[in-house]
Structures are given as C-alpha cells and as structure tokens.
Design a protein around this motif. Structure first.
Motif, short mmCIF file in Angstrom:
data_model
loop_
_atom_site.label_atom_id
_atom_site.label_comp_id
_atom_site.label_asym_id
_atom_site.label_seq_id
_atom_site.Cartn_x
_atom_site.Cartn_y
_atom_site.Cartn_z
N UNK B 64 0.84 -1.30 -0.04
CA UNK B 64 0.12 -0.18 0.02
C UNK B 64 0.78 1.18 -0.15
N UNK B 65 1.90 0.99 0.00
CA UNK B 65 2.81 2.29 -0.06
C UNK B 65 4.03 2.27 -1.14
N UNK B 66 4.55 3.58 -1.52
CA UNK B 66 5.33 3.99 -2.57
C UNK B 66 6.51 4.15 -2.28
N UNK B 67 7.78 3.37 -2.71
CA UNK B 67 9.00 3.68 -2.08
C UNK B 67 9.72 4.57 -2.98
N UNK B 68 10.37 5.56 -2.77
CA UNK B 68 10.98 6.38 -3.72
C UNK B 68 12.58 6.16 -3.54
N UNK B 69 13.39 6.32 -4.49
CA UNK B 69 14.57 6.46 -4.56
C UNK B 69 15.16 7.52 -5.71
N UNK B 70 16.39 7.81 -5.33
CA UNK B 70 17.03 9.04 -6.19
C UNK B 70 17.82 8.46 -7.44
N UNK B 71 17.56 8.96 -8.41
CA UNK B 71 18.03 8.62 -9.63
C UNK B 71 18.91 9.90 -10.51
N UNK B 72 20.02 10.21 -9.61
CA UNK B 72 20.58 11.61 -10.20
C UNK B 72 21.21 11.62 -11.20
N UNK B 73 21.15 10.58 -12.21
CA UNK B 73 22.24 10.69 -13.21
C UNK B 73 21.84 11.73 -14.07
N UNK B 74 20.66 12.22 -14.41
CA UNK B 74 20.52 13.22 -15.17
C UNK B 74 21.09 14.72 -14.78
N UNK B 75 21.54 14.77 -13.19
CA UNK B 75 22.37 16.11 -13.02
C UNK B 75 23.65 16.24 -13.65
N UNK B 76 24.15 15.23 -14.40
CA UNK B 76 25.27 15.28 -14.97
C UNK B 76 25.12 16.24 -16.26
N UNK B 77 24.06 16.12 -17.04
CA UNK B 77 23.90 17.05 -17.83
C UNK B 77 23.72 18.53 -17.50
N UNK B 78 23.09 18.71 -16.46
CA UNK B 78 22.83 20.16 -15.95
C UNK B 78 24.26 20.52 -15.60
N UNK B 79 25.08 19.65 -14.90
CA UNK B 79 26.40 20.24 -14.46
C UNK B 79 27.15 20.48 -15.59
N UNK B 80 27.13 19.70 -16.61
CA UNK B 80 27.75 19.82 -17.79
C UNK B 80 27.54 21.23 -18.26
N UNK B 81 26.08 21.58 -18.47
CA UNK B 81 25.81 22.94 -19.11
C UNK B 81 26.63 23.99 -18.31
N UNK B 82 26.36 23.98 -16.88
CA UNK B 82 26.96 24.93 -16.11
C UNK B 82 28.55 24.93 -16.28
N UNK B 83 29.22 23.99 -16.32
CA UNK B 83 30.53 24.11 -16.65
C UNK B 83 30.74 24.58 -18.08
N UNK B 84 30.10 24.47 -18.87
CA UNK B 84 30.22 25.03 -20.16
C UNK B 84 30.27 26.40 -20.11
N UNK B 85 28.92 27.08 -19.43
CA UNK B 85 28.94 28.59 -19.46
C UNK B 85 30.27 28.85 -18.73
N UNK B 86 30.57 28.41 -17.47
CA UNK B 86 31.87 28.81 -16.86
C UNK B 86 33.15 28.65 -17.67
#
Lengths: 110, 110
Positions: B64-86
DNA sequence: ACAACATGCAACCAAACGGTTGCGGAAAGG
DNA sequence: CCTTTCCGCAACCGTTTGGTTGCATGTTGT
C-alpha cells in the motif's frame, strides 16, 4: 550569494540561452540579444534583470547602450549542491554494494 | 533526458529538499517526507511527480505504500551545461588576459 | 536643432505553479 | 467484516511568471 536565486534563474530555457550568449559574447546589449531570440527586447531585459539579481550577469551602461557580461561564479554553489546529491546517492549505492558483498574483492573501506 | 525538465525541477527549494532527502534515505515514502516538511502529503506527491518526470527520482509501489529512490544521473547534463558556461567565460577571460599581456611571464599557449 | 536609436519603467494579460481540501479505492490489521 | 492507513485523482485558489504593448527619457549623429 543565494543558490535559491541561481536555480530559479536557470529554470527558464530562454534565460539559459541568454546567459549562454552573454557568456560567449561579452559586451553584448539587450537589443542585440533580442535580435537572435523569438522574444521582444523587453522580455530579454527582464531575463537579464533576473540573471543580474542572481549575480550571474552584470551590466554597465556605456553611453546610450548597456553592455552585459557574464559573472558565472555563483554557478559553483549550484554545481556543489548537485554534486552533493550525487555523492549522497553514491554513498547509498556504495553501502548497498558493501552490504551485498561484505567480503571478497578489495578490502572494505576504513 | 532533457535538461529543461531537470533545471525546472530544481527551481523550487522545497523540491530540492525533497530530492536531497530521497537521495539520503532510499525507500522513503511521500508520507514520511511530508512529515519533515511544512507542506501536505499531496504537495510532496506533486513534487515527486515533477522530479520523476525529470527522471531524478523513481517510485516503486510496494503493497500500500510507494518507495522512492533517487536517480540523479540526469544531474550530469545540468552540471555539464553550467561548466560550459563557466568555460566560455574563462575563455573570454583568458583571451582578455592574453591580449592584455601578450608577452612576459609564462610562455603563451601554442 | 532634430531625427533615429537604445534603454528603462509601468500596466496589463494569460498561463503555469505551489499549495490546499475533498474524495474514492486498495492494502493491512484487528 | 470493519477500521485504519496509505495512496492517487480531481477541483479549486491565490500568486508568480514570461510575455506583450505603450510611453517617456537619455544619447548619438547629421
């Protein structure tokens, strides 16, 4: 200073394009930016305002035009936050792996 | 997949806290998350929905409950974008420095 | 002096957002 | 069987947001 403003500023795709372009072409003006975007100059000006409030860009008035330049230092904090989440996730993963294979292979940490 | 959704998902501070907590405590439920936040369970559920759409978390129903877990792989793209601006900014800075002091000191690149 | 150009400010608007309440349904436990 | 608990869905609401138009101001060049 506040990562809050930074993340909020990066939320909009148009605004990200603006930041990207400003970073690539230092001294660009709002009018020049608007020329390459599907929005009006005033919209760009608003975006620049938001970015400036997050201290990601800075504008300097030169005569009748305002030159903008990127100041992406605050991005560091945002990147650090993301890396932290990733690290926490990796820790979980590592703990899971360690508990799954307590012996065998490389020596346990510490 | 799309960095758009990732940046949009990270824009809200409460949502960032949710992601942070999920990353730290794998298998947490929406109700448990809401207990440590000043918002209702439904609000948390919405946040989890947004994060899930950005593929930053994933939920699995267990009874009856839903367990959640993090899948932070997409953060890589975001970090890459930021690094690119920098990086673009650094390039500008480097070009400026190089043009300002063409000789003297360490040898010029290339 | 005057026309052309770039900016800033203000008002306005529709859509999206974060949040709430209310309800119905499935799983657990007595 | 009945109650409790946890969930998802839907409706609703005030505020924020991205965008526009219109106008007033300062600057440049002729």
């Amino acid at each position: 200073m506040s990562t809050d403003a930074v993340f909020a500023a990066l939320a909009d795709p148009t605004r990200r394009t603006v930041l990207d372009t400003v970073a690539a072409r230092e001294g660009i003006t709002a009018t020049q930016l608007a020329a390459g975007l599907p929005v009006t100059r005033q919209a760009v000006a608003k975006h620049l305002g938001v970015l400036a409030e997050a201290q990601l860009v800075a504008g300097e008035r030169a005569g009748r035009e305002t030159r903008w330049r990127a100041t992406p230092a605050p991005l560091t904090d945002a990147i650090a936050w993301m890396a932290n989440v990733g690290a926490a996730w990796d820790d979980r993963l590592a703990a899971l792996r360690d508990s799954a294979t307590p012996a065998r292979g490389s020596r346990p940490p510490r």
